[in-house]
Motif scaffolding. Sequence first.
Motif, short mmCIF file in Angstrom:
data_model
loop_
_atom_site.label_atom_id
_atom_site.label_comp_id
_atom_site.label_asym_id
_atom_site.label_seq_id
_atom_site.Cartn_x
_atom_site.Cartn_y
_atom_site.Cartn_z
N VAL A 34 -20.42 -5.34 -9.78
CA VAL A 34 -19.31 -4.56 -9.24
C VAL A 34 -19.19 -4.79 -7.73
O VAL A 34 -18.08 -4.98 -7.19
CB VAL A 34 -19.47 -3.06 -9.56
N THR A 35 -20.31 -4.80 -7.03
CA THR A 35 -20.29 -5.05 -5.58
C THR A 35 -19.73 -6.43 -5.28
O THR A 35 -18.93 -6.60 -4.36
CB THR A 35 -21.72 -4.92 -5.00
N GLY A 36 -20.10 -7.41 -6.06
CA GLY A 36 -19.59 -8.77 -5.87
C GLY A 36 -18.10 -8.86 -6.12
O GLY A 36 -17.36 -9.50 -5.37
N ILE A 37 -17.62 -8.20 -7.16
CA ILE A 37 -16.18 -8.22 -7.48
C ILE A 37 -15.38 -7.50 -6.40
O ILE A 37 -14.35 -8.01 -5.94
CB ILE A 37 -15.93 -7.60 -8.88
N VAL A 38 -15.83 -6.32 -5.98
CA VAL A 38 -15.13 -5.58 -4.93
C VAL A 38 -15.15 -6.37 -3.62
O VAL A 38 -14.13 -6.47 -2.93
CB VAL A 38 -15.74 -4.17 -4.75
N GLY A 39 -16.28 -6.94 -3.28
CA GLY A 39 -16.38 -7.74 -2.05
C GLY A 39 -15.45 -8.95 -2.09
O GLY A 39 -14.78 -9.27 -1.10
N ALA A 40 -15.40 -9.64 -3.22
CA ALA A 40 -14.52 -10.80 -3.37
C ALA A 40 -13.05 -10.37 -3.26
O ALA A 40 -12.24 -11.06 -2.63
CB ALA A 40 -14.77 -11.49 -4.70
N HIS A 65 -10.45 -11.68 -0.36
CA HIS A 65 -9.19 -12.33 -0.69
C HIS A 65 -8.01 -11.62 -0.01
O HIS A 65 -7.10 -12.26 0.51
CB HIS A 65 -8.98 -12.39 -2.20
N ILE A 66 -8.01 -10.30 -0.01
CA ILE A 66 -6.94 -9.55 0.65
C ILE A 66 -6.94 -9.84 2.14
O ILE A 66 -5.90 -10.06 2.75
CB ILE A 66 -7.09 -8.04 0.37
N LEU A 67 -8.11 -9.85 2.75
CA LEU A 67 -8.22 -10.14 4.18
C LEU A 67 -7.70 -11.54 4.50
O LEU A 67 -6.96 -11.73 5.47
CB LEU A 67 -9.68 -10.00 4.63
N ILE A 68 -8.03 -12.50 3.70
CA ILE A 68 -7.57 -13.88 3.92
C ILE A 68 -6.06 -13.96 3.79
O ILE A 68 -5.39 -14.59 4.61
CB ILE A 68 -8.27 -14.85 2.94
N ILE A 69 -5.50 -13.31 2.78
CA ILE A 69 -4.05 -13.34 2.59
C ILE A 69 -3.33 -12.70 3.76
O ILE A 69 -2.31 -13.20 4.24
CB ILE A 69 -3.67 -12.66 1.25
N LEU A 70 -3.83 -11.57 4.26
CA LEU A 70 -3.20 -10.90 5.39
C LEU A 70 -3.35 -11.68 6.70
O LEU A 70 -2.48 -11.62 7.56
CB LEU A 70 -3.77 -9.49 5.56
#
Length: 183
Positions: free
Chosen positions: A10-16, A20-25
């Motif tokens: 779960v930590t890995g999925i939330v972190g990923a 991804h959101i940070l990269i897109i923004l």
Amino acid sequence: MVRKLIFAAVTGIVGAALLHILIILALPSFTGQDAYTRVQAEGPENAFYSLPDVSEGQRLANLDPYVKVAVCHFDVTSQPVRLLAGKGPGFWSLAVYNSRSDEVFSINDRTSVDGSVDVLAASTIQLGRIRKTLPDSLSRTITVELQDPLGYAVLRTMAPQASFEESAREFLADAVCAPFSDY
């Protein structure tokens, strides 16, 4: 053991997902295709540039056939900038953005002092100096405090029918985005 495995997954999925959101923004600022850079490409600072209705190799264009748009970028590091325009043919709006494209201020024909555009954008220090000795020329001017010295303004007006087109274009062509010389 199973809890640790589930927690790690779960930590890995939330972190990923967050990464991804940070990269897109952040992508527009890395590619040079953010709004501020695109407005800068229209021409030198301190002038309004009317956008064409159709993008013909231009970086920016009007997307709505009933709205006419002009943009101006500025730098208030050395002196404030004044945004002026007469009364529009109908509805108009002005929005001021910082270099990160965050809206700092907006106004329209219904919320302006007398139906015309009269805005002074300046840094905190510049506004403090101006307010100490407020010139008569600024008595009805709306002041906007900018934390970031770089920014841009977007002036829009409506042209819902063909009969409004010419007056909308004249309104934008007569708009002023210039350094405030009485500073």
